[in-house]
Design an enzyme around this catalytic site. Structure first.
Site, PDB file in Angstrom:
ATOM      1  N   GLN A 188       5.342 -51.680  44.703  1.00  0.00           N
ATOM      2  CA  GLN A 188       5.725 -52.253  43.408  1.00  0.00           C
ATOM      3  C   GLN A 188       6.078 -51.161  42.389  1.00  0.00           C
ATOM      4  O   GLN A 188       6.892 -51.363  41.493  1.00  0.00           O
ATOM      5  CB  GLN A 188       4.582 -53.107  42.819  1.00  0.00           C
ATOM      6  CG  GLN A 188       4.295 -54.409  43.518  1.00  0.00           C
ATOM      7  CD  GLN A 188       3.220 -54.293  44.578  1.00  0.00           C
ATOM      8  OE1 GLN A 188       3.135 -53.264  45.278  1.00  0.00           O
ATOM      9  NE2 GLN A 188       2.385 -55.310  44.727  1.00  0.00           N
ATOM     10  N   ASP A 198      -5.874 -57.494  37.195  1.00  0.00           N
ATOM     11  CA  ASP A 198      -5.755 -58.860  37.711  1.00  0.00           C
ATOM     12  C   ASP A 198      -6.945 -59.717  37.331  1.00  0.00           C
ATOM     13  O   ASP A 198      -6.816 -60.929  37.203  1.00  0.00           O
ATOM     14  CB  ASP A 198      -5.555 -58.818  39.227  1.00  0.00           C
ATOM     15  CG  ASP A 198      -4.173 -58.283  39.555  1.00  0.00           C
ATOM     16  OD1 ASP A 198      -4.020 -57.046  39.556  1.00  0.00           O
ATOM     17  OD2 ASP A 198      -3.249 -59.091  39.731  1.00  0.00           O
TER      18      ASP A 198
END
Ligand SMILES: CSC[C@H]1O[C@H](OP(=O)(O)O)[C@H](O)[C@@H]1O
Length: 340
Positions: free
Chosen positions: A183, A224
């Site tokens: 990513q 997260d």
């Protein structure tokens, strides 16, 4: 998020609702091409989250919000839609926060739009607040993608970087490639390149090399799920960057909106960690890199203990791990965030 398409600068969001569909930049196709994934029902939404068409905690939440409102509008069985979307990925708290918000608001489309707008506005605020931590000349290391693609626009870890660059500060970003899904190399580098922000992609294993050589002034990552005591889950590899930062006396910040804080859990030990398909490790762009006899383990996240965190950059301000009680109080007074 500014994007150059055929030489023209356009503003794109990671996710939006248009013509009775949830539209998503297909992040699996970047940086080679910009393709739009069109989700027409809750099955498409669940597929998009599970297969990382869209990824990043806040972006997953916004996608779920729009997806549930679309499902309601199209007469789907909402218990089934919630079950499908809620069982896609276990770690990002924003997913569950968004589902709860939509349940409380009876899956109303205006509530979904409000959710998206709130997340976008809060990421901008994170940028303004985090920008205060960045000097006139700053070399910043980041891990994974916590940019506009992971939110809606602005981003979380990349928001202060965007703001600092916009203020004319001299910014250089070390972009951890972030194995196995890359990513950083594919998404963060793409976002920075679109905006002309100076950066270099580095192997994940090179972060310590630059930190020890005093070439990194600051580390900013996303999150997260953040527990009450400030332990937090983020992309695999974050924990070791945090340990290296502390060892080398480098400030380590976590940028996240209130929707990522899970005050129902005491510590990071309670955060569910997603294990993903082993082929994400064994292959790169579809080419196998390991022997056919070999298997892999693929935890998508790790937990960093609060002792390695200098501070959390939120839309409410910057908080040390020991100050999260104050953040909890502020969130309880915030109508949007105080979702029970
Ligand atoms: C702003 S949240 C971004 C957060 O989400 C990423 O995980 P994934 O790409 O698997 O959704 C990573 O942990 C980022 O820091």
């Amino acid at each position: 998020m500014k994007v150059v398409i055929d030489g023209e600068v356009r503003t794109l969001k990671a996710v939006w609702y248009e013509d009775d569909e949830v539209k998503l930049i297909d992040q699996r196709k970047l940086p080679e091409k910009i393709e739009i994934f069109e989700a027409k029902n809750s099955d498409d939404i669940a597929y998009a989250i599970k297969n990382m068409v869209v990824r990043g905690a806040p972006a997953i939440g916004v996608t779920a919000a729009y997806g549930l409102a679309m499902a309601k509008k199209k007469g789907e069985n909402m218990d089934e839609a919630v079950r499908k979307i809620g069982s896609t990925r276990p770690t990002a708290y924003d997913l569950f926060k968004a589902i709860r918000y939509m349940q409380i608001n009876d899956f109303d489309m205006n509530s979904a739009r409000r959710y998206a707008m709130e997340i976008s506005g809060r990421s901008r605020k994170i940028g303004e607040i985090g920008n205060q931590l960045i000097g006139q000349n700053a070399r910043i290391l980041t891990h994974c993608n916590a940019g506009a693609l992971a939110v809606v626009d602005w981003g979380t870890a990349l928001a202060p970087i965007r703001m600092a660059h916009g203020d004319g500060k001299n910014i250089f970003v070390f972009v951890d490639e972030t194995r196995p899904r890359l990513q950083g190399a594919k998404l963060t580098a793409w976002e920075l390149a679109q905006e002309g922000i100076d950066h270099a992609i580095i192997a994940d294993n090179a972060a310590g090399f630059y930190m020890r050589r005093k070439e990194v002034d600051l580390v900013i990552v996303g999150a997260d799920r953040i527990a009450s005591n400030g332990d937090f889950a983020n992309k695999i590899g974050t924990y070791e960057k945090a340990v290296l930062a502390k060892t080398n006396g480098i400030p380590f910040y976590v940028a996240a909106p209130g929707s990522t804080f899970d005050f129902s859990i005491k510590s990071g030990d309670e955060i569910p960690i997603e294990e993903r398909d082993e082929n994400e490790v064994l292959e790169i762009n579809g080419t196998r890199i390991g022997p056919v006899e070999s298997h892999s383990r693929n935890p998508a996240f790790d937990v960093t203990p609060n002792e390695y965190v200098t501070g959390f950059i939120t839309e409410y301000g910057i908080f040390k791990p020991s100050e999260l009680g104050k953040l909890k109080e502020l969130m309880e007074k915030d109508l949007f965030m105080n979702i029970k």
